[in-house]
Design an enzyme around this catalytic site. Structure first.
Site, short mmCIF file in Angstrom:
data_model
loop_
_atom_site.label_atom_id
_atom_site.label_comp_id
_atom_site.label_asym_id
_atom_site.label_seq_id
_atom_site.Cartn_x
_atom_site.Cartn_y
_atom_site.Cartn_z
N CYS A 135 0.86 -1.19 0.00
CA CYS A 135 0.00 0.00 0.00
C CYS A 135 0.89 1.23 0.00
CB CYS A 135 -0.88 -0.02 1.25
SG CYS A 135 -1.92 1.44 1.41
N HIS A 160 -9.12 -3.55 -1.94
CA HIS A 160 -8.12 -2.74 -1.23
C HIS A 160 -8.55 -1.27 -1.18
CE1 HIS A 160 -3.73 -1.83 -0.26
NE2 HIS A 160 -4.23 -0.65 -0.51
N GLU A 161 -8.99 -0.74 -2.32
CA GLU A 161 -9.35 0.68 -2.38
C GLU A 161 -10.63 0.95 -1.60
OE1 GLU A 161 -7.10 2.63 -3.29
OE2 GLU A 161 -5.89 1.04 -4.17
N HIS A 192 -9.99 1.30 1.99
CA HIS A 192 -9.50 2.64 2.35
C HIS A 192 -10.66 3.57 2.67
CE1 HIS A 192 -5.18 2.70 1.99
NE2 HIS A 192 -5.19 2.18 0.79
#
Ligand code: ZN
Length: 210
Positions: A120, A162-163, A166
């Site tokens: 990341c 993953h995004e 966030h």
């Protein structure tokens, strides 16, 4: 736009690092009016430049200090050239054209999962094994504030998860196999070219295996 003022480094943003509270806050949804604004176009363009400059395959607004539900994603052909055909096949990794996703939401995640090393830009210099769904369906608003629904498989599914993490205040380290945590240097030196099963065998002894 709410949030602290972004930090400019030339044409790109400074990417905030783990420990910055913005990375742990659930980001707020963006309205269609905001999406169509000039400011938003400038923001997404600058995020694209920042992602390419890093380089990375995804960047979420909290990573540039803005608590907004917005991510840019792109997996370029030139990035794929750094991996062997076997690795690309194993990861089901293919080129993903650039796109912007506002308010993205996972509406379905496969039970079938895959485990690979992941890094990341906000945990710079490290990586770890992370298990994620092999395919996901995501709904989001595009740059014209039009609703879209996509299915991502393989590496693209990983990027999406993953995004979107966030935007919910999560980092991959919350999901990683802790014993696989490594510097990028040691990842390249010891682990990058091994099949994940071999990595697991060496790093995660049976007794502590989850
Ligand atoms: Zn990240």
């Amino acid at each position: 736009m709410s949030g602290s003022p972004p930090l400019f480094v030339g044409a790109t943003f400074k990417i905030v690092q783990a420990g910055d509270p913005v990375l742990r806050m659930p980001a707020r949804a963006v309205t269609p009016e905001e999406i169509r604004s000039r400011e938003m176009q400038q923001l997404t363009s600058r995020m694209k430049d920042t992602m390419r400059d890093a380089p990375g395959v995804g960047l979420a607004a909290p990573q540039v200090g803005l608590s907004l539900q917005l991510a840019v994603i792109e997996d370029r052909a030139e990035y794929l050239r750094g991996a062997s055909p076997e690795q690309l096949l194993e990861r089901q990794r293919e080129e993903v054209p650039f796109f912007v996703a506002f308010n993205p939401c996972i509406v379905h995640a496969s039970e079938e999962t895959a485990e690979f090393f992941e890094g990341c830009l906000s945990v710079s210099g490290f990586g770890a094994l992370v298990r994620r769904s092999l395919s996901v369906e995501v709904e989001y608003l595009d740059e014209d504030a039009q609703p879209q629904r996509i299915e991502g498989r393989g590496w693209f599914a990983r990027i999406l998860q993953h995004e979107i993490d966030h935007l919910n205040g999560k980092l991959y380290i919350d999901r990683m196999e802790p014993r696989s945590f490594t510097t990028s240097e040691n990842l390249a030196r010891y682990w990058k070219d091994l099949p994940v099963a071999d990595v697991r065998e060496r790093l995660v002894p049976k007794l502590v295996q989850k």
